[in-house]
Scaffold this active site. Structure first.
Site, short mmCIF file in Angstrom:
data_model
loop_
_atom_site.label_atom_id
_atom_site.label_comp_id
_atom_site.label_asym_id
_atom_site.label_seq_id
_atom_site.Cartn_x
_atom_site.Cartn_y
_atom_site.Cartn_z
N GLY A 15 -14.13 2.61 -6.29
CA GLY A 15 -14.43 1.31 -5.72
C GLY A 15 -13.35 0.87 -4.76
N ASN A 16 -13.34 -0.42 -4.46
CA ASN A 16 -12.31 -0.96 -3.58
C ASN A 16 -11.98 -2.38 -4.02
OD1 ASN A 16 -14.15 -2.88 -2.03
ND2 ASN A 16 -15.13 -0.91 -1.53
N ARG A 17 -11.07 -3.02 -3.31
CA ARG A 17 -10.52 -4.29 -3.76
C ARG A 17 -11.25 -5.51 -3.22
NH1 ARG A 17 -4.23 -4.40 -2.72
NH2 ARG A 17 -4.54 -6.39 -3.82
#
Length: 400
Positions: free
Chosen positions: A202-204
């Site tokens: 995923g990412n932030r």
């Protein structure tokens, strides 16, 4: 400013709105109905506002409060506004201090409804809302979600932060309604690509900016569809929300919603890669301490797809770019290359060096246009950036 509170269970949420209003420097007089005091007592309102609280027109009668409070207000906001309160306001009744204040106010009025879905959808309530809006009252669309008891549906009081932003916009005179009749699609959050039932890539991205864009478009009159990828914020009031998880789900939802949209704003952060295979069971640690090799493949480019395959020629497409500079170029160098490659009309560029922007309530950006334009947006709230983005979109929309 006057904060009216009518008798619904959501009255407790008005305490947070009052705190936001007073902490931002506003002089707030709270005018609850008698029913509202069954939910939150006068001592609470007095402590939070720093002023005595009364529901009676007879208290301090020499000061004529039923007239003076409305006459002297710069803004009246009622949260929650029950079906009963709106019915009385629509018919010009003045049988308590709050409805008298509404009848004498010559300033902007904001009503934040809260009630059960059946009450909100009843023809009588809909007629009252239209009457009030026809008189220039700002009636916020209620949110969808948990109501009292086990009930869920449309009728939930919008979050205090949303109501506060509406009040601030109305006070500042920057609610032009210039997107009325427009259909817009906004994506928000970050996608997940699952390795197994437990783990994902995923990412932030928090989704805060995308939600601010959706809320601002709704305030300006647009019909908004928000495609939300794993964001944790409450659904914005007056917005259709579609929840997704993976990049493929995000693509399908955006492409479908974009078919009838005047503008698409891709504020979500889709994962660039996904595992070529996904395990149906949790991947276990190896006894020898070795780590499994993960083979990745590239995800479809959603922004490029909707930019190059537009539903109609006048559709305005906006992308977001979270960039860092490196040995091959600066943040803006990479952004300009991305703008040309993606084919969108506008690209909102964030310098995310050191993790800046993610999860923060503030943002700063450079908005690059395919026409060679550049707009620098200084650090401010993400709502402030959303206003600038929609200003730029509105300039590019064809027709009234």
């Amino acid at each position: 400013m006057v904060l009216g509170v009518s008798g619904g269970i959501a009255a407790y949420k008005a305490c947070e709105l009052l705190r936001r209003l007073t902490e931002s420097g506003h002089d707030v007089t709270v005018v609850p109905t008698a029913a509202a005091l069954e939910f939150v007592g006068p001592a609470t309102w007095a402590a939070l506002s720093g002023k005595p609280v009364s529901t009676q027109v007879w208290t301090d009668a020499h000061a004529v409060p039923h007239v003076r409070i409305g006459q002297e207000a710069d803004l009246v906001v009622v949260a929650p506004a029950t079906a009963d309160l709106m019915a009385r306001a629509a018919h010009g009744l003045a049988d308590d201090l709050l409805t008298s204040t509404l009848l004498t106010a010559r300033c902007p009025v904001v009503l934040a409804p809260a009630m059960h879905t059946e009450m909100w959808e009843h023809p009588a309530t809909r007629a009252n809302v239209e009457t009030l809006r026809g008189r220039g009252v700002h009636v916020i669309e209620p949110a969808e979600g948990r109501l009292t008891g086990k009930d869920t549906g449309k009728g939930r009081l919008p979050e205090a932060a949303e109501i506060f932003e509406v009040c601030r916009s109305v006070l500042g005179g920057d609610t032009p309604g210039d997107l009325a009749g427009r259909r817009v699609v906004v994506s928000a959050g970050g996608t997940r690509e699952y390795l197994d039932p437990v783990r994902f890539l995923g990412n932030r991205s928090s989704g805060i900016q995308g939600y601010a864009l959706a809320s601002e478009a709704a305030r300006r009159g647009a019909e908004v569809t928000l495609i939300s990828a794993n964001a944790v914020q409450p659904d914005p009031a007056g917005v259709e929300v579609v929840h997704v998880e993976t990049t493929e789900q995000l693509r399908d939802a955006v492409v479908k919603a974009a078919l009838h949209a005047d503008s698409v704003v891709m504020a979500a952060a889709p994962a660039d890669f996904r595992p070529t295979t996904t395990s149906d069971t949790k991947i276990k640690k190896a006894a020898d301490g070795s780590a499994p090799a993960i083979e990745l493949e590239q995800n479809p480019d959603i922004l490029a797809t909707i930019s190059h395959e537009r539903a109609h020629e006048h559709q305005v497409v906006v992308g977001f770019a979270a960039e860092t500079g490196d040995a091959t170029g600066s943040v803006l160098d990479h952004a300009r290359e991305k703008l040309a490659r993606k084919g969108c009309d506008l690209l909102v560029v964030n310098d995310v060096s050191g993790g800046a922007v993610f999860g923060s309530p503030d943002n700063e950006a450079v908005i690059l246009g395919a026409d060679g334009s550049r707009v620098d947006v200084p650090r401010g709230t993400k709502t402030a950036l959303a206003r600038v983005v929609w200003d730029q979109v509105r300039e590019r929309l064809v027709g009234p």
